[in-house]
Design a protein around this motif. Structure first.
Motif, PDB file in Angstrom:
ATOM      1  N   VAL A 203      -4.131   1.607  -0.463  1.00  0.00           N
ATOM      2  CA  VAL A 203      -4.984   1.340  -1.616  1.00  0.00           C
ATOM      3  C   VAL A 203      -6.389   1.062  -1.082  1.00  0.00           C
ATOM      4  O   VAL A 203      -6.553   0.312  -0.125  1.00  0.00           O
ATOM      5  N   VAL A 204      -7.383   1.685  -1.721  1.00  0.00           N
ATOM      6  CA  VAL A 204      -8.772   1.504  -1.312  1.00  0.00           C
ATOM      7  C   VAL A 204      -9.578   1.034  -2.521  1.00  0.00           C
ATOM      8  O   VAL A 204      -9.557   1.679  -3.571  1.00  0.00           O
ATOM      9  N   GLU A 205     -10.260  -0.092  -2.362  1.00  0.00           N
ATOM     10  CA  GLU A 205     -11.162  -0.597  -3.407  1.00  0.00           C
ATOM     11  C   GLU A 205     -12.601  -0.361  -2.966  1.00  0.00           C
ATOM     12  O   GLU A 205     -12.949  -0.609  -1.813  1.00  0.00           O
ATOM     13  N   VAL A 206     -13.414   0.101  -3.906  1.00  0.00           N
ATOM     14  CA  VAL A 206     -14.843   0.302  -3.661  1.00  0.00           C
ATOM     15  C   VAL A 206     -15.595  -0.598  -4.636  1.00  0.00           C
ATOM     16  O   VAL A 206     -15.391  -0.498  -5.849  1.00  0.00           O
ATOM     17  N   ARG A 207     -16.433  -1.478  -4.101  1.00  0.00           N
ATOM     18  CA  ARG A 207     -17.185  -2.434  -4.935  1.00  0.00           C
ATOM     19  C   ARG A 207     -18.667  -2.410  -4.564  1.00  0.00           C
ATOM     20  O   ARG A 207     -19.027  -2.161  -3.414  1.00  0.00           O
ATOM     21  N   LYS A 208     -19.500  -2.704  -5.548  1.00  0.00           N
ATOM     22  CA  LYS A 208     -20.928  -2.875  -5.278  1.00  0.00           C
ATOM     23  C   LYS A 208     -21.092  -4.157  -4.479  1.00  0.00           C
ATOM     24  O   LYS A 208     -20.560  -5.201  -4.867  1.00  0.00           O
ATOM     25  N   LYS A 209     -21.803  -4.074  -3.381  1.00  0.00           N
ATOM     26  CA  LYS A 209     -21.932  -5.240  -2.511  1.00  0.00           C
ATOM     27  C   LYS A 209     -22.702  -6.376  -3.193  1.00  0.00           C
ATOM     28  O   LYS A 209     -22.323  -7.543  -3.074  1.00  0.00           O
ATOM     29  N   ALA A 210     -23.730  -6.063  -3.923  1.00  0.00           N
ATOM     30  CA  ALA A 210     -24.576  -7.099  -4.526  1.00  0.00           C
ATOM     31  C   ALA A 210     -23.868  -7.877  -5.633  1.00  0.00           C
ATOM     32  O   ALA A 210     -24.073  -9.082  -5.770  1.00  0.00           O
ATOM     33  N   THR A 211     -23.034  -7.207  -6.413  1.00  0.00           N
ATOM     34  CA  THR A 211     -22.439  -7.853  -7.591  1.00  0.00           C
ATOM     35  C   THR A 211     -20.922  -8.003  -7.524  1.00  0.00           C
ATOM     36  O   THR A 211     -20.347  -8.747  -8.317  1.00  0.00           O
ATOM     37  N   GLY A 212     -20.279  -7.266  -6.625  1.00  0.00           N
ATOM     38  CA  GLY A 212     -18.818  -7.276  -6.572  1.00  0.00           C
ATOM     39  C   GLY A 212     -18.182  -6.419  -7.652  1.00  0.00           C
ATOM     40  O   GLY A 212     -16.954  -6.347  -7.768  1.00  0.00           O
ATOM     41  N   GLU A 213     -18.997  -5.750  -8.434  1.00  0.00           N
ATOM     42  CA  GLU A 213     -18.509  -4.904  -9.524  1.00  0.00           C
ATOM     43  C   GLU A 213     -17.684  -3.745  -8.955  1.00  0.00           C
ATOM     44  O   GLU A 213     -18.072  -3.099  -7.986  1.00  0.00           O
ATOM     45  N   LEU A 214     -16.547  -3.497  -9.574  1.00  0.00           N
ATOM     46  CA  LEU A 214     -15.624  -2.461  -9.108  1.00  0.00           C
ATOM     47  C   LEU A 214     -16.159  -1.077  -9.448  1.00  0.00           C
ATOM     48  O   LEU A 214     -16.439  -0.777 -10.610  1.00  0.00           O
ATOM     49  N   VAL A 215     -16.321  -0.234  -8.433  1.00  0.00           N
ATOM     50  CA  VAL A 215     -16.768   1.143  -8.613  1.00  0.00           C
ATOM     51  C   VAL A 215     -15.558   2.057  -8.794  1.00  0.00           C
ATOM     52  O   VAL A 215     -15.506   2.867  -9.716  1.00  0.00           O
ATOM     53  N   ALA A 216     -14.566   1.915  -7.906  1.00  0.00           N
ATOM     54  CA  ALA A 216     -13.381   2.774  -7.963  1.00  0.00           C
ATOM     55  C   ALA A 216     -12.236   2.150  -7.174  1.00  0.00           C
ATOM     56  O   ALA A 216     -12.458   1.337  -6.280  1.00  0.00           O
ATOM     57  N   ILE A 217     -11.035   2.545  -7.551  1.00  0.00           N
ATOM     58  CA  ILE A 217      -9.837   2.201  -6.784  1.00  0.00           C
ATOM     59  C   ILE A 217      -9.095   3.503  -6.511  1.00  0.00           C
ATOM     60  O   ILE A 217      -8.840   4.289  -7.431  1.00  0.00           O
ATOM     61  N   GLY A 218      -8.770   3.721  -5.246  1.00  0.00           N
ATOM     62  CA  GLY A 218      -7.987   4.890  -4.864  1.00  0.00           C
ATOM     63  C   GLY A 218      -6.617   4.462  -4.377  1.00  0.00           C
ATOM     64  O   GLY A 218      -6.483   3.458  -3.677  1.00  0.00           O
ATOM     65  N   ARG A 219      -5.616   5.204  -4.800  1.00  0.00           N
ATOM     66  CA  ARG A 219      -4.240   4.978  -4.339  1.00  0.00           C
ATOM     67  C   ARG A 219      -3.746   6.301  -3.800  1.00  0.00           C
ATOM     68  O   ARG A 219      -3.870   7.331  -4.472  1.00  0.00           O
ATOM     69  N   GLN A 220      -3.193   6.258  -2.599  1.00  0.00           N
ATOM     70  CA  GLN A 220      -2.698   7.516  -2.077  1.00  0.00           C
ATOM     71  C   GLN A 220      -1.505   7.326  -1.161  1.00  0.00           C
ATOM     72  O   GLN A 220      -1.354   6.301  -0.503  1.00  0.00           O
ATOM     73  N   TRP A 221      -0.660   8.341  -1.189  1.00  0.00           N
ATOM     74  CA  TRP A 221       0.452   8.458  -0.243  1.00  0.00           C
ATOM     75  C   TRP A 221       0.065   9.534   0.753  1.00  0.00           C
ATOM     76  O   TRP A 221      -0.442  10.589   0.371  1.00  0.00           O
ATOM     77  N   MET A 222       0.291   9.236   2.010  1.00  0.00           N
ATOM     78  CA  MET A 222       0.005  10.210   3.063  1.00  0.00           C
ATOM     79  C   MET A 222       1.278  10.429   3.881  1.00  0.00           C
ATOM     80  O   MET A 222       2.072   9.506   4.048  1.00  0.00           O
ATOM     81  N   SER A 223       1.425  11.654   4.377  1.00  0.00           N
ATOM     82  CA  SER A 223       2.638  12.027   5.096  1.00  0.00           C
ATOM     83  C   SER A 223       2.334  12.427   6.531  1.00  0.00           C
ATOM     84  O   SER A 223       1.308  13.029   6.819  1.00  0.00           O
ATOM     85  N   ALA A 224       3.278  12.118   7.395  1.00  0.00           N
ATOM     86  CA  ALA A 224       3.149  12.490   8.806  1.00  0.00           C
ATOM     87  C   ALA A 224       3.743  13.856   9.092  1.00  0.00           C
ATOM     88  O   ALA A 224       3.723  14.304  10.216  1.00  0.00           O
ATOM     89  N   SER A 225       4.257  14.538   8.085  1.00  0.00           N
ATOM     90  CA  SER A 225       4.944  15.805   8.335  1.00  0.00           C
ATOM     91  C   SER A 225       4.062  16.825   9.019  1.00  0.00           C
ATOM     92  O   SER A 225       4.538  17.645   9.773  1.00  0.00           O
ATOM     93  N   ARG A 226       2.750  16.777   8.753  1.00  0.00           N
ATOM     94  CA  ARG A 226       1.826  17.687   9.419  1.00  0.00           C
ATOM     95  C   ARG A 226       0.698  16.919  10.077  1.00  0.00           C
ATOM     96  O   ARG A 226      -0.369  17.456  10.317  1.00  0.00           O
ATOM     97  N   GLY A 227       0.913  15.649  10.349  1.00  0.00           N
ATOM     98  CA  GLY A 227      -0.124  14.830  10.957  1.00  0.00           C
ATOM     99  C   GLY A 227      -0.452  15.288  12.358  1.00  0.00           C
ATOM    100  O   GLY A 227       0.298  16.022  12.987  1.00  0.00           O
ATOM    101  N   LYS A 228      -1.594  14.861  12.844  1.00  0.00           N
ATOM    102  CA  LYS A 228      -1.986  15.220  14.208  1.00  0.00           C
ATOM    103  C   LYS A 228      -2.580  14.019  14.903  1.00  0.00           C
ATOM    104  O   LYS A 228      -3.066  13.094  14.280  1.00  0.00           O
ATOM    105  N   LYS A 229      -2.550  14.040  16.204  1.00  0.00           N
ATOM    106  CA  LYS A 229      -3.138  12.978  16.994  1.00  0.00           C
ATOM    107  C   LYS A 229      -4.654  13.047  16.927  1.00  0.00           C
ATOM    108  O   LYS A 229      -5.223  14.104  16.746  1.00  0.00           O
ATOM    109  N   ILE A 230      -5.275  11.908  17.066  1.00  0.00           N
ATOM    110  CA  ILE A 230      -6.727  11.851  17.125  1.00  0.00           C
ATOM    111  C   ILE A 230      -7.156  12.469  18.444  1.00  0.00           C
ATOM    112  O   ILE A 230      -6.595  12.191  19.501  1.00  0.00           O
ATOM    113  N   ALA A 231      -8.191  13.336  18.374  1.00  0.00           N
ATOM    114  CA  ALA A 231      -8.691  13.987  19.580  1.00  0.00           C
ATOM    115  C   ALA A 231      -9.101  12.945  20.619  1.00  0.00           C
ATOM    116  O   ALA A 231      -9.656  11.905  20.293  1.00  0.00           O
TER     117      ALA A 231
END
Length: 183
Positions: free
Chosen positions: A151-179
């Motif tokens: 879960v990712v929350e995005v807020r305005k730093k000055a006011t704390g007002e909520l800009v967006a919330i993202g929810r996501q599922w990610m899978s390792a089935s095709r994941g790759k190592k960091i270079a």
């Protein structure tokens, strides 16, 4: 130096968190290069990195990473003009790309790999404007087999007002190592 299998869980998680932070910081630096370098710089970066990695940099110029550890990532970003629409609002596609990247960093800090999104949902609340500073905080909330939810929350730093919330599922089935990772 110990091999990957010889690291205990805490050491491995710490190394993964360092790699996740490095990945976000390098993406931000590439994003700044793209903005200031124009079309020729995009071509150089695209050819130098293949077709991966460049997209992650586009929405992150100037991103400041304050924390990446134990399934959590915290960053701030001042909204640049090239990521805004004709009304000066931060574009929803750019918000989505930033949410995806900051969420991925939280996952890398606990799983050690970049995963692919299999479900992605964003709720938008209030617009952020050009030159406004936003804070993004992501946290891993569930792990099941090869799937990890963040879960990712995005807020305005000055006011704390909520800009967006993202929810996501990610899978390792095709994941790759960091270079260049030693893990």
């Amino acid at each position: 130096m110990r091999l990957r299998g010889e690291l205990n869980g805490e050491e491995r998680s710490s190394e993964w968190a360092k790699e996740a932070r490095r990945w976000l910081e390098e993406s931000s630096a590439r994003g700044g290069t793209i903005v200031t370098g124009g079309e020729e710089q995009v071509k150089v970066l695209w050819e130098g990195e293949g077709q991966g990695g460049l997209f992650n940099a586009l929405g992150l110029p100037g991103l400041r990473v304050s924390l990446v550890e134990n399934g959590c990532a915290r960053c701030t970003l001042r909204i640049p003009s090239h990521l805004t629409d004709e009304n000066g609002n931060w574009q929803t596609g750019s918000i989505a790309a930033a949410i995806d990247d900051v969420g991925a960093a939280a996952i890398v800090s606990v799983d050690g790999i970049i995963k692919v999104s299999v479900q992605f949902d964003i709720s938008y609340f209030y617009p952020a404007k050009f030159n406004e500073e936003v804070e993004m905080e992501s946290r891993v909330v569930e792990r099941k087999d090869m799937l990890t939810a963040v879960v990712v929350e995005v807020r305005k730093k000055a006011t704390g007002e909520l800009v967006a919330i993202g929810r996501q599922w990610m899978s390792a089935s095709r994941g790759k190592k960091i270079a260049n990772s030693r893990l």
